[in-house]
Design an enzyme around this catalytic site. Structure first.
Site, PDB file in Angstrom:
ATOM      1  N   ALA A   1       0.820  -1.216   0.000  1.00 55.94           N
ATOM      2  CA  ALA A   1       0.000   0.000   0.000  1.00 55.94           C
ATOM      3  C   ALA A   1       0.853   1.263   0.000  1.00 55.94           C
ATOM      4  CB  ALA A   1      -0.942  -0.008   1.207  1.00 55.94           C
ATOM      5  N   GLY A   2       2.042   1.203  -0.628  1.00 59.13           N
ATOM      6  CA  GLY A   2       2.832   2.406  -0.825  1.00 59.13           C
ATOM      7  C   GLY A   2       2.347   3.163  -2.057  1.00 59.13           C
TER       8      GLY A   2
ATOM      9  N   PHE B   1      18.335  18.921  -7.384  1.00 58.69           N
ATOM     10  CA  PHE B   1      18.601  17.605  -6.816  1.00 58.69           C
ATOM     11  C   PHE B   1      19.771  16.994  -7.563  1.00 58.69           C
ATOM     12  CE2 PHE B   1      16.414  14.497  -4.033  1.00 58.69           C
ATOM     13  CZ  PHE B   1      15.714  15.371  -3.230  1.00 58.69           C
TER      14      PHE B   1
ATOM     15  N   ASP C   1       9.957  -9.182   0.891  1.00 58.26           N
ATOM     16  CA  ASP C   1       8.976 -10.274   0.867  1.00 58.26           C
ATOM     17  C   ASP C   1       8.516 -10.602  -0.554  1.00 58.26           C
ATOM     18  OD1 ASP C   1       9.242  -9.524   3.490  1.00 58.26           O
ATOM     19  OD2 ASP C   1       7.143  -9.052   3.821  1.00 58.26           O
TER      20      ASP C   1
ATOM     21  N   LEU D   1      17.698   8.581   6.952  1.00 53.40           N
ATOM     22  CA  LEU D   1      17.951   9.349   5.738  1.00 53.40           C
ATOM     23  C   LEU D   1      17.865  10.850   5.982  1.00 53.40           C
ATOM     24  CD1 LEU D   1      18.392   9.188   2.649  1.00 53.40           C
ATOM     25  CD2 LEU D   1      15.909   9.301   2.414  1.00 53.40           C
TER      26      LEU D   1
ATOM     27  N   SER E   1      12.541   7.920  -7.701  1.00 51.07           N
ATOM     28  CA  SER E   1      11.783   6.831  -7.068  1.00 51.07           C
ATOM     29  C   SER E   1      10.305   7.185  -7.016  1.00 51.07           C
ATOM     30  CB  SER E   1      12.305   6.550  -5.659  1.00 51.07           C
ATOM     31  OG  SER E   1      12.160   7.679  -4.826  1.00 51.07           O
TER      32      SER E   1
END
Length: 607
Positions: A13-14, A117, A218, A249, A411
């Site tokens: 659920a990301g 960035f 997993d 981080l 990402s």
């Protein structure tokens, strides 16, 4: 055993899972999301600094330049068709998130604000560009909240705290999953026409990591045990700025706002390693530079860390020396880097407004994983053969838009772009597909494995074995690699696997929230991932991106412009001891951009 039936089941659920669930449901599919965490606790929330998109709100920018930076940053191993999709669809995806209600920071005239960035440039590397769209330094958290609200509105069904432990296959297709309800210990079957894995990464293989305790690989391990190969497992990124001693981080957005790296002499050492772009070089370059400074005795006070300095007086001095007209103050930092200030003050007692932050590289992100095409369909060989009914997106997947090294912000772009594409494809697929029947006793093998774990009465507890594995991986398959050391690492993993199978000890015999048993099962996943990573790293006899070999220091485009596919030779998921692995290096890199524009052809990376 309860059986649930949905058109589509999303595992995880990301950001990728929620985006896929949202689009599949909007396309008419009956969708369930199965997650071992509550959705807004997913690790997408740890992505801080921004999501990259060539909006050009503060200075000229183009998706073509974003594509160039991504191919170059990935050390030319990225599949260029995937890079093209990533960069071009990033723009619409970010605007769509804004319209869903994501609270981006704003420019004075009300447009989405953007910051610099690492590795992102304008005009094919000419200078750093403001491309990262941000919500202070909690951008990933805001994406999670926004997408979760949209999924709830769209009546997506959530099964929170259900951990998927096996995939069900029948008639040459994936037909569902097996999950354990953590609160009861009961097994559940999820029968589906389409199943997507969006389970995140596996940073817990290493001792020092930015990853949460739950990131144990997993999804890839479950599929690997069922015969599906994993791709490019040797490429694991170490983020250059983990908080020293903890690995937490510290966002690249700190350097995007003007933060600089300093060694024990107060030298801005990145001027030596990347004279043009300095502290905003790609992550693999900065991580190796920090390690080289430390190895040369230039760590702060002779210790294994350097300083990251965002103090206004320091940053403004360097800005003035560089001829920059902008200046920052404490109020600006407090607004734009609030999470950073809170993290440093809370966990280390350091106030970044008045003192520099101690940082060292931390295991952060997997470039490899479950192989997919640009529509998030899982492919199982070098010929791009699609396995019907199975999809993957996000960090657990390898569409290979990142190649050998991911750029910061990409990402989150990966999550929303390929999660969205996967959701659309799933919606169309389930309209024409029928439910394939479940095989007899689909949970039999995985239930037997959990019975074995629960009954273990050896002498070694899971936490002890996990710490040994993490130490060996950090020491022998970390930022710098060499074959003899990696061989020793594999021997250690093999020994740990043997103890896991034959000398494990479980204290908790209960069913309700048996974290002792679940962490033991997760340890098995981590050991599988560690073994795949080490064998893939030994196989690739070159240095490229995040894979840095001391015994093969040069990049070899003649022999190694290929992806690595690793699979088990046993063909049986249980018992999953250390089996010989089969390495296939014949999957060629797609170089479609290079064919039309030679600027995308492999060359030396200079920053």
């Amino acid at each position: 055993m309860q059986t649930h039936q949905f058109d589509a089941v999303i595992v995880g659920a990301g950001g990728a899972g929620l985006m896929a669930a949202l689009y599949a449901s909007e396309g008419g599919a009956n969708v369930a999301v199965v997650s071992k965490l509550y959705p807004t606790r997913s690790h997408t929330g740890a992505a801080l600094g921004g999501i990259g998109a060539a909006l050009g709100n503060l200075e000229e920018d183009k998706p073509l330049w974003h594509m160039y930076d991504t191919v170059k940053g990935g050390d030319y191993l990225a599949d260029q068709d995937a890079v093209k999709v990533l960069a071009e669809e990033a723009v619409d995806s970010v605007i769509e998130l804004e319209r869903m209600g994501l609270p981006f920071d704003r420019t004075d005239d009300g447009r989405i604000s953007q910051r610099r960035f690492g590795g992102h440039t304008s005009n094919f590397g000419e200078k750093a560009v403001r491309r990262a769209c941000h919500s202070a330094d909690r951008t990933g958290h805001m994406i999670l909240q926004t997408l979760y609200q949209q999924c709830i509105k769209n009546k997506v069904r959530f099964f929170d705290e259900y951990q998927v432990v096996d995939v069900i296959m029948n008639q040459g297709a994936v037909v569902g999953t097996v999950a354990i309800q953590l609160g009861t210990g009961e097994f559940h079957l999820f029968h589906a026409k389409a199943t997507m894995f969006a389970t995140g990464g596996w940073g817990r293989v290493w001792q020092v990591t930015s990853n949460a305790h739950s990131l144990t690989g997993d999804g890839p391990a479950v599929l690997f045990r069922r015969g599906i190969p994993m791709q490019d497992m040797e490429f694991y990124q170490f983020h250059p700025t983990g908080l020293y001693g903890l690995g937490l981080l510290l966002t690249e957005g700190i350097r995007g706002e003007g933060g600089i790296l300093l060694n024990r002499s107060g030298e801005r050492f990145m001027e030596r390693y990347a004279p043009s772009i300095k502290d905003l070089a790609s992550r693999d370059v900065v991580s190796r530079s920090i390690y080289l400074e430390i190895r040369d005795g230039k760590g702060i006070g002779g210790q294994n860390y350097v300083h990251l300095d965002i103090r206004p007086e320091t940053v403004n001095r360097y800005l003035a020396e560089a001829g920059e007209s902008c200046r920052i103050d404490s109020a600006y930092i407090a607004k734009n880097l609030a999470e950073t200030l809170d993290t440093c003050r809370t966990y280390l007692g350091v106030d970044p407004l008045t003192e520099p932050m101690p940082v060292a590289p931390t295991a952060h992100y997997a470039m490899g994983g479950i192989p997919t095409n640009v529509d998030a369909e899982v492919v199982i060989d070098e010929n791009w053969t699609v396995l019907p009914g199975l999809y993957a997106a996000g960090e657990c997947a390898c569409v290979s838009c990142h190649g050998a090294n991911r750029l910061g912000t990409n990402s989150l772009v990966d999550l929303v772009v390929f999660g969205r594409r996967g959701g659309k494809v799933i919606a169309n697929y389930v309209k024409q597909a029928d439910f394939i029947p479940l095989p007899a006793n689909p949970a039999e093998q995985v239930q037997a494995e959990f019975n074995r774990i629960r009954a273990s009465r050896g002498s070694r507890r899971p936490g002890e074995l996990r710490k040994e594995m993490q130490h060996e991986m950090m020491d022998k398959i970390g930022v710098f690699r060499e074959e003899d050391h990696m061989r020793k690492g594999i021997d250690s993993v093999t020994s740990l696997r043997d103890r896991y199978m034959n000398d494990l000890h479980i204290d908790d015999q209960g069913s309700i929230f048996n974290t002792d048993m679940m962490e033991a099962w997760e340890l098995g996943c981590l050991l599988d991932i560690a073994h795949m990573t080490a064998e893939s790293a030994i196989n690739r006899k070159e240095s490229r991106g995040a894979h840095s070999r001391e015994d093969f220091k040069k990049r070899d485009d003649t022999n190694w412009m290929v992806h690595t596919l690793v699979s088990s030779e046993s063909g049986e998921p249980y018992p999953h001891g250390i089996h010989p692995l089969k390495i296939n290096s014949s999957k060629k890199v797609n170089r479609s951009l290079e064919e039309g524009d030679k600027r995308f052809a492999p060359k030396e990376r200079v920053y």
